[in-house]
Design a protein around this motif. Structure first.
Motif, mmCIF file in Angstrom:
data_model
loop_
_atom_site.group_PDB
_atom_site.id
_atom_site.type_symbol
_atom_site.label_atom_id
_atom_site.label_comp_id
_atom_site.label_asym_id
_atom_site.label_seq_id
_atom_site.Cartn_x
_atom_site.Cartn_y
_atom_site.Cartn_z
ATOM 1 N N VAL A 1 17.241 -12.649 42.187
ATOM 2 C CA VAL A 1 18.534 -13.197 41.774
ATOM 3 C C VAL A 1 18.397 -14.047 40.517
ATOM 4 O O VAL A 1 19.150 -13.900 39.556
ATOM 5 C CB VAL A 1 19.160 -14.029 42.917
ATOM 6 N N MET A 2 17.408 -14.930 40.508
ATOM 7 C CA MET A 2 17.233 -15.871 39.405
ATOM 8 C C MET A 2 16.351 -15.250 38.330
ATOM 9 O O MET A 2 15.131 -15.250 38.426
ATOM 10 C CB MET A 2 16.628 -17.171 39.914
ATOM 11 N N LEU A 3 16.992 -14.723 37.287
ATOM 12 C CA LEU A 3 16.280 -14.103 36.179
ATOM 13 C C LEU A 3 16.701 -14.752 34.865
ATOM 14 O O LEU A 3 17.831 -15.234 34.738
ATOM 15 C CB LEU A 3 16.596 -12.603 36.117
ATOM 16 N N PRO A 4 15.825 -14.765 33.872
ATOM 17 C CA PRO A 4 16.232 -15.262 32.552
ATOM 18 C C PRO A 4 17.217 -14.289 31.916
ATOM 19 O O PRO A 4 17.116 -13.074 32.085
ATOM 20 C CB PRO A 4 14.902 -15.295 31.767
ATOM 21 N N GLY A 5 18.199 -14.818 31.215
ATOM 22 C CA GLY A 5 19.210 -13.946 30.614
ATOM 23 C C GLY A 5 20.201 -13.485 31.659
ATOM 24 O O GLY A 5 20.761 -14.285 32.415
ATOM 25 N N GLU A 6 20.421 -12.180 31.743
ATOM 26 C CA GLU A 6 21.360 -11.626 32.713
ATOM 27 C C GLU A 6 20.836 -11.837 34.130
ATOM 28 O O GLU A 6 19.693 -11.504 34.437
ATOM 29 C CB GLU A 6 21.569 -10.140 32.446
ATOM 30 N N SER A 7 21.664 -12.381 34.993
ATOM 31 C CA SER A 7 21.231 -12.684 36.359
ATOM 32 C C SER A 7 21.102 -11.435 37.200
ATOM 33 O O SER A 7 21.664 -10.379 36.871
ATOM 34 C CB SER A 7 22.220 -13.641 37.029
ATOM 35 N N GLY A 8 20.371 -11.570 38.312
ATOM 36 C CA GLY A 8 20.216 -10.453 39.233
ATOM 37 C C GLY A 8 21.540 -9.993 39.810
ATOM 38 O O GLY A 8 21.740 -8.794 40.044
ATOM 39 N N LEU A 9 22.445 -10.923 40.041
ATOM 40 C CA LEU A 9 23.743 -10.550 40.598
ATOM 41 C C LEU A 9 24.558 -9.730 39.597
ATOM 42 O O LEU A 9 25.247 -8.773 39.975
ATOM 43 C CB LEU A 9 24.515 -11.805 41.025
ATOM 44 N N ASP A 10 24.497 -10.101 38.313
ATOM 45 C CA ASP A 10 25.200 -9.322 37.293
ATOM 46 C C ASP A 10 24.596 -7.927 37.173
ATOM 47 O O ASP A 10 25.310 -6.936 36.999
ATOM 48 C CB ASP A 10 25.136 -10.040 35.947
ATOM 49 N N ILE A 11 23.269 -7.856 37.253
ATOM 50 C CA ILE A 11 22.599 -6.552 37.203
ATOM 51 C C ILE A 11 23.010 -5.704 38.398
ATOM 52 O O ILE A 11 23.291 -4.511 38.272
ATOM 53 C CB ILE A 11 21.072 -6.738 37.185
ATOM 54 N N CYS A 12 23.064 -6.326 39.576
ATOM 55 C CA CYS A 12 23.460 -5.613 40.790
ATOM 56 C C CYS A 12 24.855 -5.033 40.632
ATOM 57 O O CYS A 12 25.115 -3.890 41.014
ATOM 58 C CB CYS A 12 23.405 -6.564 41.985
ATOM 59 N N ARG A 13 25.756 -5.791 40.044
ATOM 60 C CA ARG A 13 27.127 -5.315 39.836
ATOM 61 C C ARG A 13 27.125 -4.071 38.947
ATOM 62 O O ARG A 13 27.834 -3.096 39.221
ATOM 63 C CB ARG A 13 27.984 -6.409 39.193
ATOM 64 N N ARG A 14 26.332 -4.082 37.905
ATOM 65 C CA ARG A 14 26.276 -2.934 37.002
ATOM 66 C C ARG A 14 25.689 -1.699 37.695
ATOM 67 O O ARG A 14 26.188 -0.590 37.541
ATOM 68 C CB ARG A 14 25.441 -3.265 35.770
ATOM 69 N N LEU A 15 24.625 -1.901 38.455
ATOM 70 C CA LEU A 15 23.980 -0.774 39.126
ATOM 71 C C LEU A 15 24.883 -0.167 40.189
ATOM 72 O O LEU A 15 24.856 1.041 40.428
ATOM 73 C CB LEU A 15 22.659 -1.227 39.751
ATOM 74 N N ALA A 16 25.662 -1.012 40.854
ATOM 75 C CA ALA A 16 26.534 -0.527 41.930
ATOM 76 C C ALA A 16 27.734 0.227 41.395
ATOM 77 O O ALA A 16 28.355 1.008 42.117
ATOM 78 C CB ALA A 16 27.002 -1.696 42.787
#
Length: 242
Positions: free
Chosen positions: A62-77
């Motif tokens: 979840v805690m990543l530099p730059g784009e967060s894991g949650l934002d990435i999850c939204r894109r992948l889903a």
């Protein structure tokens, strides 16, 4: 049978975490258990790897530099991308709820037990493989105002709040909703939940059901699962299914 037939390629997994030591530890463990594992420290690295490899599952911090894991999850889903298992900080329930709402296939508290992560990876990939054409099943149960999305392993209360269930609780609830109005013995439940990839055993059935009932009753006054003395349990209300 041709003994020289080529084996199917090992599933490819991408671990996205900026903790290099943890990422390598997870990659090594999954690697020795039959997977091809890649690592990425951020969203940019992730996009590069996914452009070069056929990734089937992403283990996402979840805690990543730059784009967060949650934002990435939204894109992948949003697309027909890989499955996602969210890694959430220990005790951070908000991240888990949001991750599920955004479409993650599963979540796991961090730091995680490697054996549990391996079990979750196997379960998610089995569900993906069982779905037609590699797509997630669209099966949804609606009952008492609740909404259970089987593919996303997500239960929403009538208020819209996501109800966090353990894998065992999720599998038991799915089994009951798949067999409404039928008395299910403990032995039957054990056999049913095995098909849902749950780690549930006969001695734990009563405890799991008790916990599941408490979670449901926290959002509804109607009793869904009733005990039938000497016989087992029954789901009293037949759900409306989509």
């Amino acid at each position: 049978m041709n003994s020289e037939a080529k084996a199917l390629p090992a599933p490819q997994i991408l671990v996205v975490d900026d903790d290099a030591d943890l990422s390598r530890h997870v990659a090594d463990y999954l690697g020795v258990n039959g997977y091809v594992v890649h690592t990425a420290a951020n969203a940019t690295d992730m996009e590069r790897v996914m452009g070069e490899q056929s990734i089937e599952l992403v283990v996402l911090d979840v805690m990543l530099p730059g784009e967060s894991g949650l934002d990435i999850c939204r894109r992948l889903a949003d697309g027909r991308g890989p499955a996602v298992i969210i890694l959430s900080a220990m005790g951070d329930e908000v991240d888990r709820i949001v991750g599920l709402e955004l479409g993650a296939d599963d979540y796991l508290a961090k730091p995680s037990n490697p054996r549990e992560l391996l079990a979750r990876v196997r379960a998610v990939l089995r569900r993906r493989e069982a779905a037609p054409s590699g797509k997630k099943t669209e099966r949804v149960h609606e009952f008492l105002g609740f909404r259970l999305d089987v593919a996303r392993r997500q239960l929403k209360a009538p208020s819209g709040v996501v109800v966090l269930l353990t894998p065992g609780e999720f599998s038991l609830l799915t089994a009951f909703l798949d067999h409404p109005g039928r008395i299910l013995s403990r032995d039957t439940l054990v056999e049913l939940v095995r098909g849902y990839d749950a780690d549930v055993f006969d001695r734990a059935i009563d405890v799991q059901i008790s916990r599941l009932r408490r979670k449901l009753h926290a959002h509804s006054d109607v009793e869904l699962i009733r005990t039938v003395r000497g016989a087992g349990y029954i789901c009293e209300l037949g759900p409306r299914r989509q």
